[in-house]
Design a protein around this motif. Structure first.
Motif, mmCIF file in Angstrom:
data_model
loop_
_atom_site.group_PDB
_atom_site.id
_atom_site.type_symbol
_atom_site.label_atom_id
_atom_site.label_comp_id
_atom_site.label_asym_id
_atom_site.label_seq_id
_atom_site.Cartn_x
_atom_site.Cartn_y
_atom_site.Cartn_z
ATOM 1 N N ASP A 39 0.445 -0.950 0.011
ATOM 2 C CA ASP A 39 0.190 0.049 0.086
ATOM 3 C C ASP A 39 0.699 1.254 0.040
ATOM 4 N N ALA A 40 2.197 1.048 0.567
ATOM 5 C CA ALA A 40 2.827 2.784 1.417
ATOM 6 C C ALA A 40 4.131 1.924 0.927
ATOM 7 N N LEU A 41 5.434 2.995 0.713
ATOM 8 C CA LEU A 41 6.786 2.443 1.110
ATOM 9 C C LEU A 41 7.220 3.926 2.171
ATOM 10 N N ALA A 42 8.293 3.049 3.109
ATOM 11 C CA ALA A 42 8.652 3.669 3.590
ATOM 12 C C ALA A 42 10.415 3.602 3.748
ATOM 13 N N VAL A 43 11.204 5.166 4.127
ATOM 14 C CA VAL A 43 13.021 4.616 4.284
ATOM 15 C C VAL A 43 12.832 5.250 4.526
ATOM 16 N N THR A 44 13.793 4.334 5.050
ATOM 17 C CA THR A 44 15.392 6.352 7.166
ATOM 18 C C THR A 44 15.888 7.352 5.412
ATOM 19 N N TYR A 45 15.274 8.996 6.062
ATOM 20 C CA TYR A 45 15.935 9.618 5.366
ATOM 21 C C TYR A 45 16.878 10.119 6.533
ATOM 22 N N GLY A 46 17.178 10.262 7.536
ATOM 23 C CA GLY A 46 18.400 10.229 8.224
ATOM 24 C C GLY A 46 18.055 10.493 9.674
ATOM 25 N N PRO A 47 18.669 10.778 10.572
ATOM 26 C CA PRO A 47 19.756 11.004 10.401
ATOM 27 C C PRO A 47 20.932 9.950 10.249
ATOM 28 N N GLY A 48 22.600 9.756 10.042
ATOM 29 C CA GLY A 48 23.490 8.615 10.002
ATOM 30 C C GLY A 48 24.159 9.152 8.705
ATOM 31 N N LEU A 49 24.607 7.799 7.634
ATOM 32 C CA LEU A 49 26.262 8.304 6.802
ATOM 33 C C LEU A 49 25.162 8.914 5.674
ATOM 34 N N VAL A 50 25.320 9.636 4.966
ATOM 35 C CA VAL A 50 25.119 10.550 3.694
ATOM 36 C C VAL A 50 24.882 9.463 2.416
ATOM 37 N N GLY A 51 25.681 8.867 2.151
ATOM 38 C CA GLY A 51 26.292 8.523 1.121
ATOM 39 C C GLY A 51 24.745 6.709 1.112
ATOM 40 N N ALA A 52 25.086 6.098 2.509
ATOM 41 C CA ALA A 52 24.340 5.146 2.851
ATOM 42 C C ALA A 52 22.613 5.648 2.960
ATOM 43 N N LEU A 53 22.569 6.650 3.549
ATOM 44 C CA LEU A 53 20.824 6.894 3.181
ATOM 45 C C LEU A 53 20.671 7.545 2.148
ATOM 46 N N LEU A 54 21.843 7.679 1.239
ATOM 47 C CA LEU A 54 21.588 8.094 0.496
ATOM 48 C C LEU A 54 21.083 7.116 -1.281
ATOM 49 N N THR A 55 21.455 5.896 -0.688
ATOM 50 C CA THR A 55 21.368 4.933 -1.317
ATOM 51 C C THR A 55 20.379 4.447 -1.282
ATOM 52 N N GLY A 56 18.799 4.668 0.379
ATOM 53 C CA GLY A 56 18.076 4.105 0.394
ATOM 54 C C GLY A 56 17.353 5.234 -0.146
ATOM 55 N N VAL A 57 17.364 6.007 -0.290
ATOM 56 C CA VAL A 57 16.372 6.779 -0.815
ATOM 57 C C VAL A 57 16.082 7.448 -2.038
#
Ligand code: KG4
Ligand code: ZN
Length: 352
Positions: free
Chosen positions: A93-111
Motif C-alpha cells: 500500500d505504501a513505501l517507507a525509507v529512512t532519510y536521516g540521521p546517518g551516513l550521507v552516502g548510505a542514506l542516499l542509497t536507500g532514499v
C-alpha cells in the motif's frame, strides 16, 4: 496523470482501509534491511543484511564501503522481504525509507532506491527519521502500547530521554552532552582489544566479572535529565592503559563489568527520574544499547520496585532493522505525510 496525482489517488484509496501494508527500507549505517509491516504493529517479514564483518576489519564503519554495500544489497533485501511476506509490489500500500540521521552516502542509497520504486509504481513514500524508527520498535513488540510515555533512546549516536506525547510528537527531556552510550561502549571495548561493534562483546565479556573492581566517576551534567559518558570513558581507558604500562595482565572481565555497570547505572538513574517527574507511568527503551542484558535486567527490577510499566523491543528489533521504519511510517502516513521527489538524505536530521 502525473506521479503526484497518482500518489494522491493512492492516498485517497488508503483512507479507511482496514489493512495498510508498508514496505520499508533502512540503510542509514551498516545494515541494509527491508521489511513489510501491517498497520504499524505486525511484522509480515523482516530481512537484515549486516555488513558488520566487513567493517570489523577496519575497527569501525567505513562510509564509502557501506554505501557500496548498500547499493549491492538494496534490491536483494527488498525482494527477500516481499518473498517472505508472500507478496509482490502490487500487494503493497505504501513505501517507507529512512532519510536521516546517518551516513550521507548510505542514506542516499536507500532514499534513491525507494524514490525510484515510488516513481515506477505510484506508491506513496513516507520519509522516516531513524530515531523515530527505534522508538516505534516498541509498537511491534508491545502492540497495545499507545502514547503518552517516556522513552530512553540509547544507540551508537544518540542518548536521548524523550516524552512521546503522541505518535510522532516529542518533547525532549534530556540528552547526552558529549558521547552517546553506544559510542562509550564501543570505545571502552576497543581499549579491551574487542572488535567492532564492541557493545555486545563487552557485555559478553562482563558476564561473571566483578563490577566493583574499578571505581569510575559518576557523571553529573548540569541538565537534570542529561547524560555524560565522556569522563567515564576517559577514566576507563586511562585505567586500562595504566594497567598495561605496569605490564600486568588486564582483568578484562572485571574491567568490562565495572564499565558496563557504570554506564547502565547512569542510563537507569536519569530515565527513572525523568519518568517519575513526567507524571507518566510507562517507560520504553529503544536503540542498540537497549539490547544490553544488564540494562534490561536492571530496568526490569526498577519497574517492579517503582511500579511502572516497562516496554522493551525484542532483541532483534533493538538494533537497526526496517520493521521499526515500517511501523513509524504507518503513523506518519495516517497524517498524510508523504514525500515528493525532492526528498533527500538528511545526515544530521534531529528527532525534534
Ligand atoms: O541502534 P544501533 O543499532 O545503531 C545506531 O543507530 O547507532 O546501535 C548500535 C550501538 C553500538 O554502539 C553497539 O555497540 C550498541 O548499540 N549495542 C550494545 C549492545 N548491542 C548493541 N551495547 C551494549 N550492549 C549490547 N548488547
Ligand atoms: Zn540505529
Amino acid at each position: 496523470m502525473s506521479v503526484v496525482q497518482i500518489w494522491q489517488s493512492k492516498m485517497e484509496a488508503l483512507r479507511g482501509k482496514a489493512s495498510v501494508r508498508i514496505l520499508a527500507l533502512e540503510s542509514s549505517c551498516d545494515e541494509t534491511a527491508a521489511a513489510v509491516v501491517e498497520n504499524g504493529r505486525e511484522i509480515l517479514s523482516s530481512v537484515i543484511f549486516s555488513q558488520v564483518d566487513t567493517h570489523a576489519l577496519y575497527g569501525g564503519v567505513v562510509p564509502e564501503i557501506a554505501s557500496r554495500a548498500h547499493v549491492d544489497a538494496c534490491d536483494r533485501v527488498i525482494d527477500q522481504a516481499l518473498k517472505e511476506a508472500d507478496m509482490t509490489l502490487s500487494d503493497v500500500d505504501a513505501l517507507a525509507v529512512t532519510y536521516g540521521p546517518g551516513l550521507v552516502g548510505a542514506l542516499l542509497t536507500g532514499v534513491s532506491c525507494m524514490k525510484g520504486i515510488s516513481f515506477a509504481t505510484g506508491l506513496p513514500l513516507v520519509p522516516v527519521n531513524h530515531i523515530e524508527g527505534h522508538v516505534s520498535a516498541n509498537y511491534l513488540t508491545t502492540p497495545t502500547l499507545t502514547p503518552p510515555y517516556v522513552c530512553l533512546v540509547a544507540s551508537g549516536g544518540h542518548s536521548h530521554l524523550v516524552r512521546v506525547d503522541d505518535y510522532g510528537v516529542y518533547t525532549l527531556l534530556g540528552q547526552t552532552v558529549d558521547d552517546a552510550a553506544g559510542e562509550a561502549f564501543d570505545k571502552g571495548a576497543r581499549a579491551l582489544g574487542l572488535a567492532y561493534p564492541g557493545g555486545p562483546l563487552l557485555s559478553k565479556l562482563a558476564e561473571g566479572g566483578n563490577d566493583a573492581y574499578l571505581k569510575l566517576p559518576h557523571p553529573n551534567p548540569e541538565g537534570r535529565y542529561d547524560y555524560s559518558f565522556s569522563g567515564l570513558k576517559t577514566a576507563f581507558i586511562n585505567a586500562c592503559h595504566k594497567l598495561e604500562q605496569k605490564g600486568e595482565p588486564l582483568p578484562r572481565a572485571d574491567l568490562a563489568a565495572s564499565y558496563q555497570k557504570a554506564i547502565v547505572d547512569s542510563l537507569c538513574e536519569k530515565a527513572v527520574l525523568a519518568l517519575k517527574n513526567s507524571g507518566l507511568n510507562t517507560l520504553c527503551l529503544a536503540g542498540g544499547v537497549s539490547a544490553n542484558r544488564l540494562l534490561r535486567a536492571q530496568m526490569s527490577e526498577l519497574s517492579k520496585r517503582e511500579h511502572f510499566t516497562l516496554c522493551m523491543p525484542e532483541l532483534i528489533l533493538c538494533t537497526d532493522n526496517a520493521a521499526m521504519i515500517g511501523s513509524a511510517a504507518y503513523f506518519r502516513l495516517q497524517r498524510g505525510e508523504i514525500a515528493d521527489l525532492a526528498l533527500n538524505a538528511m545526515p544530521s536530521l534531529a528527532l525534534l
